[in-house]
Design an enzyme around this catalytic site. Structure first.
Site, short mmCIF file in Angstrom:
data_model
loop_
_atom_site.label_atom_id
_atom_site.label_comp_id
_atom_site.label_asym_id
_atom_site.label_seq_id
_atom_site.Cartn_x
_atom_site.Cartn_y
_atom_site.Cartn_z
N VAL A 50 3.94 -6.15 7.11
CA VAL A 50 3.43 -6.98 6.02
C VAL A 50 1.93 -7.23 6.21
CG1 VAL A 50 3.60 -9.23 4.87
CG2 VAL A 50 5.67 -8.08 5.68
N CYS A 51 1.50 -7.43 7.44
CA CYS A 51 0.12 -7.82 7.74
C CYS A 51 -0.93 -6.89 7.13
CB CYS A 51 -0.09 -7.95 9.24
SG CYS A 51 0.96 -9.20 10.01
N PRO A 52 -0.82 -5.57 7.28
CA PRO A 52 -1.90 -4.73 6.72
C PRO A 52 -1.97 -4.79 5.19
CG PRO A 52 -0.12 -3.35 7.55
CD PRO A 52 0.17 -4.76 7.99
N GLU A 54 -1.64 -7.49 3.39
CA GLU A 54 -2.44 -8.68 3.11
C GLU A 54 -3.90 -8.46 3.47
OE1 GLU A 54 0.21 -12.52 3.91
OE2 GLU A 54 -0.25 -11.37 5.72
N ILE A 55 -4.14 -7.89 4.64
CA ILE A 55 -5.51 -7.67 5.11
C ILE A 55 -6.25 -6.75 4.15
CG2 ILE A 55 -6.90 -6.72 7.00
CD1 ILE A 55 -4.52 -7.58 8.88
#
Length: 179
Positions: A50-52, A54-55
């Site tokens: 999920v993190c990339p 959002e980034i």
């Protein structure tokens, strides 16, 4: 957890600002970029799923934040070397236009109260601090749920009007007047 009206705590963190190992690292402090609004967003771990998303979404809006006199700081508890490796190995992060800060000692995330109690990693927390360092917006998602950077931009727009903004207000729309 610190909240709206609290002062952003002092911090001094190593950051990754490029994929070139010769110029990849810089120190970012609470006094870097004086006079700017600061958008701090935290994610749990590098090299996850999920993190990339959002980034990269914050990266795509970086110019719009900059147009509003705001800087973006992305932060996790991973080391600057892990951040660099991730940027070098993930096409969506290679040209990221804002620094990835390393809170490896968990000092900032602890001071803000955004560490997951059981996992020991950052929650998906987002804060907006005004140019004086006063927190004006806080949002926290569970580890499994990505946030909406477009909504963060909308809230920044609303905060910068210093007016009463109704639900779903968008930049350029009328604000409310008190009777």
């Amino acid at each position: 957890m610190l909240t709206v009206g609290d002062k952003l705590p002092a911090f001094d963190l190593q950051a990754v600002v490029s994929t070139d190992p010769r110029s990849a690292f810089a120190r970012i402090t609470d006094t870097t970029n004086p006079g700017k609004w600061k958008v701090l967003f935290f994610w749990p771990k590098d090299f996850t799923f999920v993190c990339p998303t959002e980034i990269a979404a914050f990266g795509a809006l970086n110019g719009e934040f900059a147009d509003r006199d705001a800087v973006i700081y992305g932060i996790s508890t991973d080391s600057e070397y892990v951040h660099l490796a991730w940027r070098q190995n993930h096409k969506d992060l290679a040209k990221l236009p804002f620094p990835m800060l390393s809170d490896i000692k968990r000092e900032l995330s602890t001071a803000l109260g955004v560490l997951h109690r059981e996992e020991g990693v950052c929650l998906r927390a987002t804060l907006i601090a005004d140019p004086e360092g006063i927190i004006r917006f806080v949002s926290v998602n569970d580890l499994s749920v990505g946030r909406n950077p477009q909504e963060v931009l909308r809230v920044l727009d609303a905060l910068q009007t210093d007016e009463l903004c109704p639900c779903n207000w968008q930049k350029g729309e009328s604000v409310l007047t008190a009777a």
